[in-house]
Every structure is written in C-alpha cells, then in structure tokens.
Design a protein around this motif. Sequence first.
Motif, PDB file in Angstrom:
ATOM      1  N   THR A 151       0.824  -1.208   0.000  1.00  0.00           N
ATOM      2  CA  THR A 151       0.000   0.000   0.000  1.00  0.00           C
ATOM      3  C   THR A 151       0.859   1.260   0.000  1.00  0.00           C
ATOM      4  O   THR A 151       0.444   2.296  -0.509  1.00  0.00           O
ATOM      5  CB  THR A 151      -0.913   0.009   1.233  1.00  0.00           C
ATOM      6  OG1 THR A 151      -0.105  -0.153   2.415  1.00  0.00           O
ATOM      7  CG2 THR A 151      -1.922  -1.140   1.169  1.00  0.00           C
ATOM      8  N   GLU A 178       6.218   2.781   3.075  1.00  0.00           N
ATOM      9  CA  GLU A 178       6.429   2.884   4.522  1.00  0.00           C
ATOM     10  C   GLU A 178       5.881   1.673   5.266  1.00  0.00           C
ATOM     11  O   GLU A 178       6.298   1.412   6.395  1.00  0.00           O
ATOM     12  CB  GLU A 178       5.760   4.161   5.066  1.00  0.00           C
ATOM     13  CG  GLU A 178       6.152   5.440   4.347  1.00  0.00           C
ATOM     14  CD  GLU A 178       7.629   5.757   4.487  1.00  0.00           C
ATOM     15  OE1 GLU A 178       8.232   5.348   5.494  1.00  0.00           O
ATOM     16  OE2 GLU A 178       8.177   6.411   3.587  1.00  0.00           O
ATOM     17  N   ASP A 179       4.950   0.949   4.673  1.00  0.00           N
ATOM     18  CA  ASP A 179       4.290  -0.166   5.359  1.00  0.00           C
ATOM     19  C   ASP A 179       5.015  -1.474   5.052  1.00  0.00           C
ATOM     20  O   ASP A 179       4.785  -2.114   4.029  1.00  0.00           O
ATOM     21  CB  ASP A 179       2.826  -0.244   4.923  1.00  0.00           C
ATOM     22  CG  ASP A 179       2.049  -1.311   5.695  1.00  0.00           C
ATOM     23  OD1 ASP A 179       2.657  -2.025   6.525  1.00  0.00           O
ATOM     24  OD2 ASP A 179       0.829  -1.432   5.458  1.00  0.00           O
ATOM     25  N   CYS A 180       5.884  -1.882   5.962  1.00  0.00           N
ATOM     26  CA  CYS A 180       6.698  -3.084   5.736  1.00  0.00           C
ATOM     27  C   CYS A 180       5.866  -4.364   5.802  1.00  0.00           C
ATOM     28  O   CYS A 180       6.302  -5.405   5.292  1.00  0.00           O
ATOM     29  CB  CYS A 180       7.822  -3.162   6.764  1.00  0.00           C
ATOM     30  SG  CYS A 180       8.972  -1.765   6.693  1.00  0.00           S
ATOM     31  N   THR A 181       4.682  -4.309   6.390  1.00  0.00           N
ATOM     32  CA  THR A 181       3.866  -5.523   6.538  1.00  0.00           C
ATOM     33  C   THR A 181       3.297  -6.004   5.215  1.00  0.00           C
ATOM     34  O   THR A 181       2.835  -7.136   5.122  1.00  0.00           O
ATOM     35  CB  THR A 181       2.711  -5.305   7.531  1.00  0.00           C
ATOM     36  OG1 THR A 181       1.798  -4.331   7.000  1.00  0.00           O
ATOM     37  CG2 THR A 181       3.235  -4.835   8.886  1.00  0.00           C
ATOM     38  N   THR A 182       3.329  -5.152   4.190  1.00  0.00           N
ATOM     39  CA  THR A 182       2.789  -5.551   2.883  1.00  0.00           C
ATOM     40  C   THR A 182       3.889  -5.697   1.832  1.00  0.00           C
ATOM     41  O   THR A 182       3.623  -5.626   0.637  1.00  0.00           O
ATOM     42  CB  THR A 182       1.745  -4.531   2.393  1.00  0.00           C
ATOM     43  OG1 THR A 182       2.358  -3.233   2.284  1.00  0.00           O
ATOM     44  CG2 THR A 182       0.570  -4.454   3.351  1.00  0.00           C
TER      45      THR A 182
END
Length: 199
Positions: free
Chosen positions: A53, A56-60
């Motif tokens: 997304t 910055e969003d490392c979870t994706t």
Amino acid sequence: MLALLVPAAALAQSATTPALGGADLLAALRAGGHVLYFRHADTDHSQNDQRMTSVEDCTTQRNLSEPGREHARALGDAIHALGIPIGPVLASPLCRTVETAMLAFGAARKSPAVREGGPLPPGRPGRFPALRALLSTPVAPGTNTVVVGHAYPYYTLVGGQYLSEGEADVLRPRGADFEVVARVGLAQWRALAAVPPGR
C-alpha cells in the motif's frame, strides 16, 4: 532475444570493460571515486509486494529474512575492515533496501530515483533514467557512494547476469554514463582482506 531488451551501450560496456580484482580493486576502492551498487540482502520469498500500500508499510512487502540481516551486517563488517571510505548511502525506499543499508552501513537516505521506471513502458530502452543519472554522477576522490537497490532496474541498465541478493557491482561514473569494473559478493569482500599490504 535477450539482447533486444538490453540497451546497446550497456552490452558494449559489459563486453569491453576490463574487470578489476585483488590488489587493483582494493586500491581503487580505497582511492574512492566509485559507486557501489548493492542488491538488497536475502529476503523472505514467502512474502511479496503484491499487497503493498505504501513504501512505509513493511507488513505488505517482501522483507529481509534473518539470514539476510546477518548477511547485511557481514557485508558492512567486511567493507569496514578493508578501510574502504564510504560517503553517502542511498537506498530505494522499500523496507528491504533501507534495512540492508542501515545494517551494513548505519545510514540510509531514501532515494526514489533508485527504483523509478520513468515515463516509458516496461521493455522499452530508456527505462530507469533517474537511476542511470545517479550511477553516472561523478564521485569525489577519497570516498565512495553506496546505492542499495533491486535486481531488475539495474539489470535493465547493464544486462548480463542479475545481481544475487547481497551482491554488488563496483561502478566508475563517467558523467554521461558509467562502467562496471567489478562484481563482488561477501566471499570476495572477505578475500580482499588477504591481499598483501602495498600491492
């Protein structure tokens, strides 16, 4: 067929540039004036970027594995031990490249230029112009610039064989373009420590 996807200048460059190694490579790196282009260290391939997304969003995203983190630290330790001067450290904004840079060099300036394809569609010559400009920018003597990026954008510029995770090409910027003078993995960085002094 592959040759049609690689810029002619890159093919000529790969074919005509003599490789540096051993004492010559170490002396050149200690003198500075080079760009060290690293592919990020080993990643967890059970993850991918399809749900990303934002950068910055490392979870994706696909992230470094634990062996990859150790690999990044080992690269930094080996290069530091060789006395190679490191200046700016630039990284693609994705988490795996930033983390590789931080673990290896203790710094990472996020640079979208490392992964921006530019206005042309995939497969067209002239892709990744910002990365080409970055790698072509002269570096002052006495320091070397590090760029941590990805395999595909770099391959698009130089052709040949993809960089493995954690592997680097040593580049000599020439203003309008650049030349590849060496390809170095962790084993080669460590082997440079055995080069006799003064040679």
